[in-house]
Design an enzyme around this catalytic site. Structure first.
Site, mmCIF file in Angstrom:
data_model
loop_
_atom_site.group_PDB
_atom_site.id
_atom_site.type_symbol
_atom_site.label_atom_id
_atom_site.label_comp_id
_atom_site.label_asym_id
_atom_site.label_seq_id
_atom_site.Cartn_x
_atom_site.Cartn_y
_atom_site.Cartn_z
ATOM 1 C CG ASP A 151 -3.762 1.801 5.682
ATOM 2 O OD1 ASP A 151 -3.816 2.648 4.788
ATOM 3 O OD2 ASP A 151 -4.144 2.016 6.850
ATOM 4 C CG ASP A 155 -6.022 -0.676 -0.561
ATOM 5 O OD1 ASP A 155 -5.690 0.268 -1.295
ATOM 6 O OD2 ASP A 155 -5.641 -0.777 0.620
ATOM 7 C CD GLU A 179 -2.422 3.490 -4.357
ATOM 8 O OE1 GLU A 179 -3.408 3.667 -3.632
ATOM 9 O OE2 GLU A 179 -2.458 3.615 -5.614
ATOM 10 C CG ASP A 185 -2.130 0.917 1.038
ATOM 11 O OD1 ASP A 185 -2.321 1.439 -0.069
ATOM 12 O OD2 ASP A 185 -2.895 1.092 2.009
ATOM 13 C CG HIS A 188 -21.394 20.509 -9.006
ATOM 14 N ND1 HIS A 188 -21.486 21.510 -8.067
ATOM 15 C CD2 HIS A 188 -22.552 20.576 -9.722
ATOM 16 C CE1 HIS A 188 -22.623 22.154 -8.194
ATOM 17 N NE2 HIS A 188 -23.301 21.606 -9.196
ATOM 18 C CD GLU A 218 -29.029 21.614 -13.112
ATOM 19 O OE1 GLU A 218 -29.800 20.977 -13.857
ATOM 20 O OE2 GLU A 218 -28.889 21.376 -11.896
#
Length: 539
Positions: free
Chosen positions: A124, A75, A50, A9, A343, A419
Site C-alpha cells: 500500500d 487485501d 490492483e 496493492d 442511501h 421505502e
C-alpha cells in the site's frame, strides 16, 4: 522448490483518477524484502491498479526465481476471488490483466490469500509513493522509497500476543477469540498474520487460504460474531457473551410480524421529538412524534440476553416460541449476512422531510454522492461483500452503483426494499403534516395499521413486505454476505424483527444517512444483529 511471497496493492485517487500500484516480493522464512515494484499509471480505477500491481509482483518474482511457488497476499477480495476462479471476471478492463497475471507462472504454481488492509501496508505504501510521484509529474524511484523501512517499523511496533496470569481479561479475550476462530475454521487450519505461516490445506492449484467456509469471506471482524464475543469476555459482560451465540429467531417469530409491525419512522424524521410512549395494546400513543431524535441511541453490536421474565425473554408475544439460549443448540453454520446500507443524502434529508416511495424520486445530492464514495472505499477495504441488492428508488440505486463500481459487482433491484409510501405527506416536514392533517397524523401514530393521508402504506403493510423480502433473500443467499442498499424504515424493521423487539424500540435507534448496519440469518431460523448505524467511514 523455492517459495516466495508476493504482496500487491493498487489505488486510485478518484476511482477513476490518478492511480498507481505497488508490489513487494518477500522471503517467507525471514520476511526479507527481495524486490519491490511500483508505478504511476495515469487515470485508472482502483481495481485496474490492483491487477497491475499483481502482474508486476508476479513478474518480479519470476525474475528472481522462475521455478518458484508463489503465495500472493492481497487485501483486494475481488482480485483474490477472481484469480482463484470462484468469481467471474466481468469488467472488460480487468479481463486482459487477469489473463496476463495467469500467464506469468504455470497453472498450479500460484495460490492466493485475502488479508486485511492493515497487513498489506508495504504494498500500500509503495502504491501511494507511486501516486505521489505521479502528482509531481515523475515516476516512482526505488532509491527514494521508504516503504520497506515503514513496513519494518510497523512490524517491530506490533503488540505482542496477550499473556498474563489466570483471570487476566485481555488474555482471556484472546483465548476466546482463538477458540472461536478454531471452531469456525474446522480441522483444516487457517491463515495467520505472518509471512510464510501455515495456510490451511496447503493445496497449491488455485488454492486460497481461508479460515471459514467456502462461501464466507474472512474479514476484519466488522461483521463477525467472534469479535463481539471477545469484547464481552474482556469487559466481563458474560450475559452478552452467552447471548452472542444465541441469536434471536426470525422464522419462529412469525406471530410478531403483525403485532409489532408498526414504526413511525420517516426517511428523514424530525428533530427534537421525544420517544413515543406506549398507547393501548403497545402501540405508540397519539401524541407521539415519529422521530428518534433526542432518544438514546441503541448500542451497536449484539444484544445482551434479556432479563428473566421480560417480553423478549418470554418470546416477545404470547404463543411465539422463545429462541434457544446458551452455548448449545443454535445452528452456527455460515449465515446469510445482510450488510444494511442506508442511501446517501438527498436534498430532502437535511430538511427532515418525509421522503418515501409515493412522491418524487430524488437523486443523491453532492454530499450524498461523497458519502456513497466513502462507503464504497470502506467496504472495499473490508472485503466481505459478495452481492449487492438495492431498492428501486434512485437514491439507493445511485448509492449501490457507486459501491458496485468499486467492488466490481453487479446490482440486483429488489422492489421489497423500497421505502414506505407516505401518500400526501411526501415532501412535507412533520410540523407541516401536523398543521394540515392533524387527525390523520394522530391516527397514524396510534396504530401501525393506519395509513398516511391519501392512501399511503401503513407500517403494518411495510413490515409484512420487508419480512417477505427478507425470507426470499435469506433463502437465495444462504452462506453469503449481501449488501442491501435501502431506507430507514426497511432497515429499522429488519433490526427490530431480528431482535424480536416491540414497536417502540424503533424510537431508540439512530440511523444516519450512509450508515452501515448488519444482521446475520442462520439456517435454523435464528438471527443475530451484528452492527447498528456505523458511520466511522464518514468521519
Amino acid at each position: 522448490m523455492r517459495e516466495l511471497v508476493v504482496e500487491a496493492d493498487g489505488g486510485s485517487r478518484g476511482n477513476p483518477g490518478p492511480a498507481g500500484y505497488g508490489a513487494v516480493v518477500l522471503d517467507p522464512a525471514t520476511g526479507e524484502t527481495l524486490a519491490e515494484a511500483a508505478e504511476y499509471i495515469g487515470v485508472a480505477t482502483n481495481n485496474v491498479a490492483e491487477y497491475k500491481g499483481l502482474v508486476a509482483g508476479l513478474k518480479a518474482a519470476r525474475e528472481l526465481f522462475p521455478d518458484a511457488l508463489v503465495h500472493v497476499r492481497m487485501d483486494s477480495k475481488l482480485v483474490v476471488e477472481q484469480m482463484s476462479g470462484r468469481w467471474k471476471i466481468k469488467h472488460p478492463d480487468m479481463k486482459p490483466l487477469a489473463a496476463e497475471a495467469g500467464r506469468v507462472f504455470p497453472p498450479g504454481r500460484v495460490r492466493y490469500e485475502w488479508i486485511p488492509r492493515e497487513r498489506n501496508k508495504h504494498a500500500d505504501r509503495l502504491a501511494n509513493e507511486a501516486m505521489d510521484a505521479g502528482k509531481r509529474g515523475r515516476q516512482w524511484e526505488p532509491s527514494a522509497s521508504t516503504a520497506g523501512l515503514d513496513a519494518a517499523a510497523a512490524r517491530n511496533a506490533a503488540t505482542p500476543p496477550p499473556s498474563g496470569p489466570p483471570g487476566d481479561a485481555t488474555a482471556g479475550a484472546a483465548r476466546a477469540r482463538a477458540a472461536l476462530a478454531g471452531k469456525a475454521g474446522g480441522a483444516g487450519g487457517g491463515t495467520t498474520g505472518g509471512v510464510g505461516t501455515g495456510t490451511g490445506s496447503g493445496a497449491w492449484p488455485g488454492a486460497v487460504s481461508r479460515p471459514t467456509a467456502p462461501d464466507t469471506a474472512p474479514d476484519d471482524g466488522l461483521f463477525a460474531a467472534e469479535e463481539a464475543v471477545a469484547a464481552s469476555v474482556a469487559s466481563g459482560d458474560f450475559e452478552a457473551e452467552a447471548g452472542a451465540l444465541a441469536p434471536t429467531g426470525h422464522a419462529a417469530r412469525a406471530g410478531l410480524r403483525d403485532a409489532n409491525a408498526g414504526t413511525t419512522e420517516t426517511d428523514t424524521p424530525p428533530a427534537g421529538a421525544a420517544p413515543a410512549p406506549l398507547g393501548p395494546a403497545g402501540a405508540p400513543s397519539a401524541s407521539a412524534a415519529p422521530s428518534q431524535a433526542g432518544a438514546a441511541p441503541a448500542r451497536s453490536g449484539l444484544a445482551a440476553t434479556p432479563p428473566a421474565g421480560s417480553a423478549l425473554a418470554q418470546g416477545g408475544a404470547a404463543g411465539a416460541p422463545a429462541p434457544r439460549q446458551g452455548w448449545t443448540g443454535p445452528d452456527m453454520g455460515a449465515p446469510a449476512t445482510f450488510v444494511l446500507l442506508r442511501h446517501g443524502e438527498t436534498a430532502l434529508t437535511p430538511e427532515k422531510r418525509f421522503s418515501g416511495s409515493g412522491g418524487g424520486d430524488p437523486e443523491l445530492s453532492a454530499a450524498g454522492l461523497r458519502q456513497a464514495e466513502a462507503v464504497a472505499e470502506a467496504l472495499a477495504a473490508r472485503g466481505t461483500v459478495q452481492e449487492i441488492v438495492s431498492s428501486p428508488l434512485a437514491r439507493c440505486r445511485r448509492t449501490a452503483e457507486v459501491v458496485a463500481a468499486r467492488l466490481g459487482l453487479d446490482v440486483r433491484i429488489e422492489q421489497g426494499l423500497r421505502e414506505t409510501d407516505f401518500g400526501a405527506w411526501e415532501g412535507l416536514t412533520f410540523g407541516e403534516v401536523r398543521e394540515r392533517y392533524p387527525e390523520d397524523l394522530d391516527a397514524w401514530l396510534a396504530s401501525p395499521k393506519a395509513a398516511p393521508t391519501g392512501g399511503g402504506e401503513s407500517f403494518a403493510t411495510v413490515a409484512r413486505r420487508v419480512a417477505a423480502t427478507r425470507d426470499r433473500l435469506t433463502a437465495a443467499y444462504a452462506g453469503r454476505t449481501v449488501l442491501l442498499v435501502t431506507h430507514v424504515t426497511p432497515i429499522k424493521t429488519l433490526i427490530r424483527l431480528a431482535l424480536g423487539a416491540p414497536p417502540e424500540s424503533l424510537f431508540r435507534m439512530e440511523l444516519s444517512a450512509a450508515s452501515i448496519s448488519a444482521v446475520a440469518y442462520y439456517a435454523d431460523g435464528n438471527a443475530s444483529v451484528r452492527l447498528l448505524n456505523d458511520t466511522s467511514h464518514l468521519r
